[in-house]
Design a protein around this motif. Structure first.
Motif, PDB file in Angstrom:
ATOM      1  N   TRP A  48      48.401 -34.523  21.642  1.00 37.32           N
ATOM      2  CA  TRP A  48      48.660 -33.872  23.150  1.00 37.32           C
ATOM      3  C   TRP A  48      49.222 -35.067  23.961  1.00 37.32           C
ATOM      4  N   ASN A  49      50.191 -34.637  24.956  1.00 35.82           N
ATOM      5  CA  ASN A  49      50.479 -35.689  25.796  1.00 35.82           C
ATOM      6  C   ASN A  49      49.684 -35.576  27.053  1.00 35.82           C
ATOM      7  N   ALA A  50      50.275 -36.442  27.981  1.00 36.66           N
ATOM      8  CA  ALA A  50      49.523 -36.848  29.161  1.00 36.66           C
ATOM      9  C   ALA A  50      49.424 -35.521  30.134  1.00 36.66           C
ATOM     10  N   GLU A  51      50.568 -34.828  30.208  1.00 38.93           N
ATOM     11  CA  GLU A  51      50.478 -33.651  30.942  1.00 38.93           C
ATOM     12  C   GLU A  51      49.366 -32.604  30.684  1.00 38.93           C
ATOM     13  N   GLU A  52      49.444 -32.386  29.493  1.00 34.39           N
ATOM     14  CA  GLU A  52      48.637 -31.471  28.814  1.00 34.39           C
ATOM     15  C   GLU A  52      46.977 -32.116  29.116  1.00 34.39           C
ATOM     16  N   LEU A  53      46.725 -33.290  28.854  1.00 35.47           N
ATOM     17  CA  LEU A  53      45.230 -33.870  28.903  1.00 35.47           C
ATOM     18  C   LEU A  53      45.040 -33.706  30.520  1.00 35.47           C
ATOM     19  N   LEU A  54      45.791 -33.804  31.223  1.00 33.65           N
ATOM     20  CA  LEU A  54      45.685 -33.851  32.582  1.00 33.65           C
ATOM     21  C   LEU A  54      45.477 -32.498  33.030  1.00 33.65           C
ATOM     22  N   ARG A  55      46.181 -31.499  32.711  1.00 27.81           N
ATOM     23  CA  ARG A  55      46.046 -29.982  32.847  1.00 27.81           C
ATOM     24  C   ARG A  55      44.668 -29.636  32.224  1.00 27.81           C
ATOM     25  N   LEU A  56      44.145 -30.046  31.017  1.00 27.92           N
ATOM     26  CA  LEU A  56      43.085 -29.507  30.446  1.00 27.92           C
ATOM     27  C   LEU A  56      41.710 -30.102  31.525  1.00 27.92           C
ATOM     28  N   GLU A  57      41.758 -31.366  31.785  1.00 23.26           N
ATOM     29  CA  GLU A  57      40.835 -31.854  32.880  1.00 23.26           C
ATOM     30  C   GLU A  57      40.625 -31.229  33.990  1.00 23.26           C
ATOM     31  N   LYS A  58      41.723 -30.768  34.451  1.00 26.48           N
ATOM     32  CA  LYS A  58      41.575 -29.795  36.006  1.00 26.48           C
ATOM     33  C   LYS A  58      41.294 -28.589  35.590  1.00 26.48           C
ATOM     34  N   ARG A  59      41.736 -28.003  34.275  1.00 27.77           N
ATOM     35  CA  ARG A  59      41.048 -26.454  34.238  1.00 27.77           C
ATOM     36  C   ARG A  59      39.523 -26.475  34.101  1.00 27.77           C
ATOM     37  N   ILE A  60      38.877 -27.524  33.343  1.00 31.73           N
ATOM     38  CA  ILE A  60      37.533 -27.466  33.036  1.00 31.73           C
ATOM     39  C   ILE A  60      36.746 -27.643  34.418  1.00 31.73           C
ATOM     40  N   LYS A  61      37.427 -28.670  35.228  1.00 29.92           N
ATOM     41  CA  LYS A  61      36.651 -28.962  36.634  1.00 29.92           C
ATOM     42  C   LYS A  61      36.634 -27.794  37.374  1.00 29.92           C
ATOM     43  N   LYS A  62      37.833 -26.939  37.295  1.00 29.77           N
ATOM     44  CA  LYS A  62      37.743 -25.785  38.145  1.00 29.77           C
ATOM     45  C   LYS A  62      36.734 -24.736  37.618  1.00 29.77           C
ATOM     46  N   LEU A  63      36.805 -24.307  36.159  1.00 30.89           N
ATOM     47  CA  LEU A  63      35.692 -23.504  35.780  1.00 30.89           C
ATOM     48  C   LEU A  63      34.228 -24.137  35.929  1.00 30.89           C
ATOM     49  N   ALA A  64      34.124 -25.315  36.047  1.00 31.99           N
ATOM     50  CA  ALA A  64      32.905 -26.030  36.078  1.00 31.99           C
ATOM     51  C   ALA A  64      32.315 -25.614  37.705  1.00 31.99           C
ATOM     52  N   ARG A  65      33.180 -25.713  38.743  1.00 30.60           N
ATOM     53  CA  ARG A  65      32.798 -25.592  39.791  1.00 30.60           C
ATOM     54  C   ARG A  65      32.547 -24.237  40.217  1.00 30.60           C
ATOM     55  N   ARG A  66      33.163 -23.178  39.757  1.00 34.35           N
ATOM     56  CA  ARG A  66      33.089 -22.089  39.947  1.00 34.35           C
ATOM     57  C   ARG A  66      31.577 -21.369  39.477  1.00 34.35           C
ATOM     58  N   ARG A  67      31.174 -22.287  38.639  1.00 33.58           N
ATOM     59  CA  ARG A  67      29.670 -22.059  38.273  1.00 33.58           C
ATOM     60  C   ARG A  67      28.787 -22.749  38.631  1.00 33.58           C
ATOM     61  N   ASN A  68      29.188 -23.623  39.839  1.00 36.91           N
ATOM     62  CA  ASN A  68      28.441 -24.464  40.658  1.00 36.91           C
ATOM     63  C   ASN A  68      27.693 -25.553  39.794  1.00 36.91           C
ATOM     64  N   MET A  69      28.313 -26.135  38.976  1.00 33.41           N
ATOM     65  CA  MET A  69      27.654 -27.032  38.004  1.00 33.41           C
ATOM     66  C   MET A  69      27.947 -28.598  38.283  1.00 33.41           C
ATOM     67  N   THR A  70      26.698 -29.410  38.055  1.00 35.02           N
ATOM     68  CA  THR A  70      27.134 -30.635  38.370  1.00 35.02           C
ATOM     69  C   THR A  70      27.781 -31.298  36.848  1.00 35.02           C
ATOM     70  N   LEU A  71      27.820 -32.745  36.940  1.00 41.88           N
ATOM     71  CA  LEU A  71      28.649 -33.187  35.735  1.00 41.88           C
ATOM     72  C   LEU A  71      27.653 -33.172  34.928  1.00 41.88           C
ATOM     73  N   GLU A  72      26.397 -33.775  35.316  1.00 41.90           N
ATOM     74  CA  GLU A  72      25.321 -33.568  34.108  1.00 41.90           C
ATOM     75  C   GLU A  72      24.842 -32.210  33.678  1.00 41.90           C
ATOM     76  N   SER A  73      24.787 -31.241  34.313  1.00 44.12           N
ATOM     77  CA  SER A  73      24.518 -29.692  34.009  1.00 44.12           C
ATOM     78  C   SER A  73      25.840 -29.135  33.260  1.00 44.12           C
ATOM     79  N   PHE A  74      26.781 -29.851  33.523  1.00 45.21           N
ATOM     80  CA  PHE A  74      28.118 -29.332  32.503  1.00 45.21           C
ATOM     81  C   PHE A  74      27.772 -29.856  31.192  1.00 45.21           C
TER      82      PHE A  74
END
Length: 344
Positions: A48-74
């Motif tokens: 995986w290149n850096a752009e893909e890894l950054l996109r993956l991190e942003k995607r996971i954060k967005k989906l976790a926010r929609r579910r009102n998750m904290t880092l620990e609850s995620f």
């Protein structure tokens, strides 16, 4: 702490089973490679290149926010659960990665947020413990070993490979008998598995570990260069203009848009055996002939580097450099003119 909200968040997306076959369930790595090789699945299987890894991190954060998750609850609700219990979450993540298999998406996602990640440099004591665990339990990195080492499975597996490749092997010049044995072992492996050789297998099966995996790989690359009979570079000799043209033609044929996408280790065939490292260094050297190549824009900034991929230390943003086809076309034009002038 609630995962911080972003202005780029959008409304919830439609749920349900993915349309793409390679996103529906976790397939094993061998099947994924087989499907990709046969062009049955139009996906990438490499690093995986850096752009893909950054996109993956942003995607996971967005989906976790929609579910009102904290880092620990995620971590508790998603990372510790098997895929079958949280498949809708991972299906939603996969929507932004149509050219990657679900197996790799889940693997990289879990690795990025695993609390055992980033445990610092490995100590000699940990190296010794890791070797003992592998000797006792085998290569069970995803279960027994990662828990006892308190590190991620991928970190344990990567460190084990590094240790094995660093093991001291037999020193001194390779004999003709050893070279023939190396060829025979690699041919045997490819006949049985049909894949690039496992250097651990070659070292163990062919040399009883007297020549370590790193030595076997280096010797094989040398032999490939030496045995090239099509006019390409041999050994550590000089790269000719003909070599440069063959290299550029292969890059042009690949049709890559960005330079970081070029798989320099996959350009070789029976008529072109220049190593991955030399292909990359030769391309960088050729690129210097294009005026202004060093000034590569990054979010309004300029970084002066003669490398393919560069991270800006302040922002960790991947440099997006010129489109490959323009660079290669210009280099091919000038190399062909030079070749013609030498023939006159």
């Amino acid at each position: 702490m609630l995962i911080q909200k972003s202005y780029t968040d959008s409304e919830s997306e439609p749920e349900g089973e993915p349309e793409l076959e390679w996103h529906r369930k976790i397939e094993n790595g061998a099947l994924i490679r087989e499907k990709a090789k046969a062009n049955a699945w139009p996906i990438k299987t490499g690093k995986w290149n850096a752009e893909e890894l950054l996109r993956l991190e942003k995607r996971i954060k967005k989906l976790a926010r929609r579910r009102n998750m904290t880092l620990e609850s995620f971590r508790e609700e998603i990372l510790t659960q098997p895929f079958r219990n949280k498949k809708q979450f991972w299906w939603d993540v996969a929507k932004k990665f149509p050219d990657r298999a679900l197996y790799h998406i889940v693997r990289h996602g879990k690795q990025a947020y695993d609390r055992q990640n980033y445990q610092g440099q490995w100590t000699p004591e940990e190296d010794k413990q890791l070797l003992e665990l592998v000797k006792t339990y085998g290569r069970k990195f995803a279960t027994t070993i990662k828990d006892q080492m308190n590190r991620t499975a991928s970190a344990c597996e990567a460190r084990y490979r590094t240790i094995k490749h660093q093991e001291v092997g037999k020193t001194g010049k390779w004999t003709n008998e050893e070279s023939e044995k190396l060829k025979k072992t690699i041919t045997e492996y490819k006949t049985l598995h049909g894949t690039p050789p496992s250097w651990e297998y070659v070292s163990s099966k062919g040399f009883q570990n007297e020549r370590n995996p790193r030595q076997c790989k280096a010797r094989w690359q040398y032999i490939q260069n030496q045995e090239n009979n099509a006019g390409q570079v041999t050994g550590r000799g000089a790269v000719t203009i003909e070599d440069q043209i063959r290299l550029l033609e292969r890059i042009q044929k690949g049709g890559w848009q960005k330079e970081y996408e070029i798989p320099f280790g996959k350009l070789q065939d029976e008529n072109f055996t220049l190593s991955s490292k030399r292909c990359k260094s030769e391309y960088i050297k050729l690129r210097k002939h294009i005026p202004g190549f060093e000034k590569m824009k990054v979010q309004g900034k300029e970084c002066k580097e003669s490398v393919m991929i560069k991270y800006c230390r302040q922002t960790m943003i991947l440099i997006q450099i010129s489109i490959v086809i323009d660079i290669v076309s210009e280099l091919l034009r000038t190399r062909c003119i030079m070749l013609e002038s030498l023939k006159e």
